[in-house]
Design a protein around this motif. Structure first.
Motif: not given
Lengths: 342, 342
Positions: A4, A20, A23, A28-30, A32-34, A37
């Protein structure tokens, strides 16, 4: 063996960190997700904004500060330093990349330093929002000091200063006439004033001018100076109490030779201690995070609303505004009230 | 005998004009209402942005342009000129007022010129929004030329440039190293490049550097360069068509002596003709008004939403973000979905 991205960043993988950051810049959406987290791991870094007009030598000063944190006096432990340079250069000149290279040469080979230049045009969600994201990543990745460097004296600088715990405003002797005006506007966000290139003629005048401005200013709790809806959140100072006030110190430096940088580091440390002692650290934290949250709510509400109204409905109002039948304000009200334009 | 403020402005009452401008800056409800009334009278003025780094002599140049419009060659009719100077000075220094006075002396006694300096900190709704309001008032009041002067190269300058039909970027020979970077960022918004103080050494180098940058740039229809949601509104150029492209001319001036100002005025007129001929005038109009409308919708949606949720609900999420349990992004989503935080 796919790890991850957030975990890789937490484990100190520099390549994952760089990936990252890109990103986040690209929204980007991933990414944002990272970031979501990583968010629980933020809140430890000291965010230091460094701003000032072109030609004041900000970049050299930022490099010297980074060196200072990496080589502390008296055998103290060096801290990890990230530099976020918000660079107004354009994608087609590669200015940001060039700047990175010059800097990399100076601070190269030190795994405790990470430098990231951000071309402001690459920031799709706005400079301040993107900078906030990059800073959160560095914070989570364990960088204790994050230097945020901006050029100029515009609203973007003020917004980015609002991100920082401590804002350094850099001046230099013998700049043009406009500088006086810029100083005044940016002075209000300064926690520490730096007169760099202090070996130049006119340094006495510059310092005197800054002192005069500081005396003219009536210091009020900083949070009141911010524009926007969050101003009221600051509880008023109860009558009879005399809150400790921070008067911005003025520090002369010659960044090229490192002169004055040690004292500047002490002022920064003193300001950090002041923020923690008075509770203002937490207040700035709250202001920053609420502002970010409110901005997100605004965009999400707008996106939902746009999906909820038919395209012809919106287009008709645009046409009415273009033909000057109704003002943008009137059109906004009418659309939100669901009034049919015809 | 109470006359309506909007009507007084339309009838040419300068005192009423000044009063309304102040109301717009302060964001009062009656100012807003007057602006709505005046809006049908807007859309005629040529909005000209003038931006550049400190020390380039923008203000002198703006004054010279105003004089040029007031004293046109060949016995042409003089046009009414408004100057909006967006000044980053602080309320406590009175920099804006001082600037006004110096300018008033130069252009004083001419009822066809109106000068307004706006301290950026006074702009409660954001600099760009407030500037847009002031410009609409001047437009309705019959000022055919509106010069919008900004200092710097930040996002605010880019936003204000998006307001303008024609943007002048002012450079000067022999500025610091950072200038190079600033030039690059701001070059993209330039319709006309001005090298002021052209009697200074280094003017050849400055011009060459600008020419190189222009050649590096791949000109694309300008509207694509804007950030935000409106980018898609521009219809793609159909294959096979070769749209007329505007290559920014470079004009040398010495504003102090008026040298080159006549030619600069011709470039501005040529750009206006280009915009009208290609339909880009209308596109910029649409982009500006849609952006303004969308911004208003966003704030209104947020204000409504905040009133619709209980204060404890919002406060609980703020607390969860502050304690790093959820990210601002996650909190925004959860609140909008009406999820209970506990």
């Amino acid at each position: 063996m796919i790890m991850n991205l957030a975990n890789e960043v937490l484990s100190g993988n520099r390549l994952a960190l760089a990936r990252l950051l890109t990103k986040i810049e690209n929204g980007t959406a991933d990414g944002r997700a990272a970031l979501d987290e990583l968010f629980p791991h933020t809140g430890r870094a000291h965010l230091i904004g460094v701003t000032g007009a072109p030609g004041t030598g900000k970049s050299s000063l930022v490099n010297q500060l980074a060196k200072g944190y990496r080589n502390p006096p008296d055998g103290a432990e060096p801290v990890k330093v990230a530099i976020v340079a918000v660079d107004p250069s354009s994608p087609f000149t590669g200015g940001a990349i060039l700047g990175d290279r010059i800097r990399m040469r100076e601070l190269s080979g030190d795994a405790g330093v990470f430098i990231r230049s951000m071309a402001s045009r690459g920031a799709l969600g706005g400079i301040a929002t993107t900078t906030a994201g990059l800073v959160q990543v560095f914070d989570a990745a364990g960088f204790e000091i994050i230097l945020i460097e901006t050029v100029g004296a515009g609203q973007a600088e003020v917004d980015i200063a609002c991100l920082a715990h401590t804002t350094l405003v850099v001046e230099a002797p013998g700049m043009g006439d406009d500088i006086q005006a810029i100083k005044a506007g940016i002075l209000e966000i300064a926690d520490v004033l730096v007169i760099n290139k202090a070996d130049r003629p006119g340094v006495e005048n510059t310092e005197q001018a800054l002192r005069n401005m500081l005396q003219l200013a009536h210091p009020t709790p900083r949070i009141f100076r911010h524009h926007g809806i969050k101003i009221q959140n600051q509880p008023p100072v109860p009558p009879g109490t005399d809150p400790e006030l921070w008067i911005p110190p003025i520090q002369r430096t010659i960044a090229m030779d490192g002169v004055g940088v040690g004292d500047l580091l002490k002022h920064i440390a003193a300001h950090r201690a002041y923020l923690l002692r008075t509770g203002e650290w937490l207040q700035r934290d709250r202001l920053r995070l609420e502002t970010e949250m409110d901005g997100l709510i605004q965009s999400k509400l707008y996106a939902r609303w746009r999906l909820s109204v038919p395209e012809w409905f919106y287009a008709e109002y645009v046409q009415k505004v273009l033909s000057r039948q109704v003002s943008p304000h009137q059109a906004a009200d009418a659309m939100l009230n669901g009034e049919n334009s015809s």
